[in-house]
Scaffold this active site. Structure first.
Site: not given
Length: 430
Positions: A249, A252-253, A378, A296
């Protein structure tokens, strides 16, 4: 005899020319035949006429008078293009150096660039800006954005759409830049992690460079992911985070953390007007149906009669804000006096199991829940401390999860099954 006359005439002309170029001749010319009197009368009439005109125009001149102190202000602090329409304050003749106009009170529409404006959040922001009378240019490469989100603006003369990737420079004339361009869901940014971090770094550099060249105010939409898997709960803006710099991740982070660094460096080093928003989980109509984000995912799975997938033990927590609340926060931040960063999120905290139960109540009480192994890096807890936004922006979310979720469900149901007609151009507010 003819020769003598010719010589006499030449000498006469020569003497007259010498007289004209001497100092005595012009003075004698003025004094002869009352020419001096006529000259004095002309000067006197000019003085009288000029005095009358000056007296009659004095109220207008005093109304717009700027003293020496104000002139120095102009020289040392030239008026930015963004606030050129704000001239002189009638009370104290001072320039409004900050150019801060409360929402809804702006006397002139602005020209605003929204990168990533065809996406979920960006399209709702465009709706609000158009509704308040501004002109909007959207730049999007349609990696995750959709033209359908903006179709209702295509005939509006105050709207423009440009297919462009912010990784490449672009030159536009605007007053404000909302920089939203970047895939925000794990499915999207993990698909091409190199492209993701290039968008965060190169795209932000290009937009900051544009803001520098044209004197525009710049707002960066950062993310709660800059806190990583936080060791502080709830997360305040002063917390520096707990981020894995080499994880799946991190494109993005760390990309967003670098974007924040660049934004602050342009602000400190080049005096660019900047704003930073750290966005927490947001939901609402126009979200990508299969983007891998939990709201979503749950809504789409429940509508399709599929099991809702809960990763890990389902005790991870998130905070969910409705998209109209976020848009309001972004606009208040852009028009406010403070750089930030500001947490923009709903402090109402839900576990994944609690969220699944709310989706069940909204869509199908018989919807199943399926547990799967957790994904890498996560975060276990995520909850914003919005004290700073409350105090300095006067902002806090107003739409609860149980209020906003049905509107998202209606939008997903129409897009999945096409069983309802809806006005995609309407602004969703409660």
């Amino acid at each position: 005899m003819g020769v003598d006359n010719e010589v006499f005439q030449k000498n006469y002309v020569k003497k007259n020319n010498m007289k004209r170029f001497s100092l005595k001749y012009p003075i004698q010319y003025v004094l002869e035949k009352q020419r001096l009197v006529c000259l004095l009368i002309g000067i006197g009439m000019s003085v009288v006429i000029f005095s009358l005109v000056s007296v009659s125009s004095s109220p207008l001149r005093s109304e717009f008078k700027i003293d020496i102190q104000d002139t120095n202000t102009f020289v040392s602090n030239p008026i930015p293009r963004r606030i050129a329409y704000e001239l002189v304050d009638e009370a104290d003749h001072n320039i409004n150096a900050g150019g801060k106009v409360p929402l809804g009170l702006k006397s002139k529409s602005l020209r605003i660039l929204v990168t990533g404006g065809a996406g979920f959040v960006g399209s709702h922001l465009v709706d609000r800006l158009i509704a308040q009378g501004d002109s909007v240019i959207v730049v999007d490469n349609f990696f995750t954005g959709r033209k359908e989100n903006l179709l209702h603006h295509f005939k509006n003369p105050r709207f423009e759409l440009i297919r462009h990737d912010v990784v490449e420079p672009i030159l536009l004339e605007v007053d404000q830049i909302y920089h939203l361009a970047c895939p925000a869901s794990p499915v999207s940014y993990k698909y091409n992690p190199v492209k993701t971090i290039k968008t965060n770094v190169m795209g932000t550099l290009n937009m900051l460079g544009l803001a520098k060249r044209i004197g525009a105010r710049f707002l960066l939409t950062s993310t709660s992911e800059v806190y990583g898997d936080p060791l502080q709960h709830p997360q305040a803006e002063t917390y520096w985070g707990n981020v894995n710099p080499i994880g799946v991740r991190s494109c993005y982070d760390e990309g967003k953390r670098t974007a924040e660094t660049l934004t602050m460096d342009y602000h400190r080093g080049l005096n660019i007007e900047v704003r930073i928003a750290r966005i927490f989980n947001t939901y609402g109509p126009r979200m990508c149906i299969d983007d891998g984000r939990v709201v979503s995912n749950f809504v789409a799975q429940a509508l399709r009669k599929e099991p809702m997938t809960v990763y890990g033990d389902g005790k991870q927590t998130r905070s969910f804000q409705f998209v109209s609340d976020l848009v309001e926060g972004l606009m208040r931040l852009m028009e406010g006096d403070h750089v930030g960063p500001f947490n923009l999120g709903n402090p109402g905290e839900f576990t994944m199991l609690e969220l699944a139960k709310v989706v069940q109540e909204t869509i199908d009480p018989n919807a199943k829940i399926e547990f799967r192994s957790n994904t890498e890096d996560d975060p276990h807890k995520r909850k914003p401390d919005i004290t700073k936004a409350k105090q300095l922006l006067g902002w806090e979310p107003t739409v609860s999860l149980r209020q906003g979720l049905p509107m998202m469900v209606d939008d997903f149901r129409q897009r999945i099954f096409g069983d309802e007609k809806r006005d995609s151009g309407s602004l969703l507010t409660i």
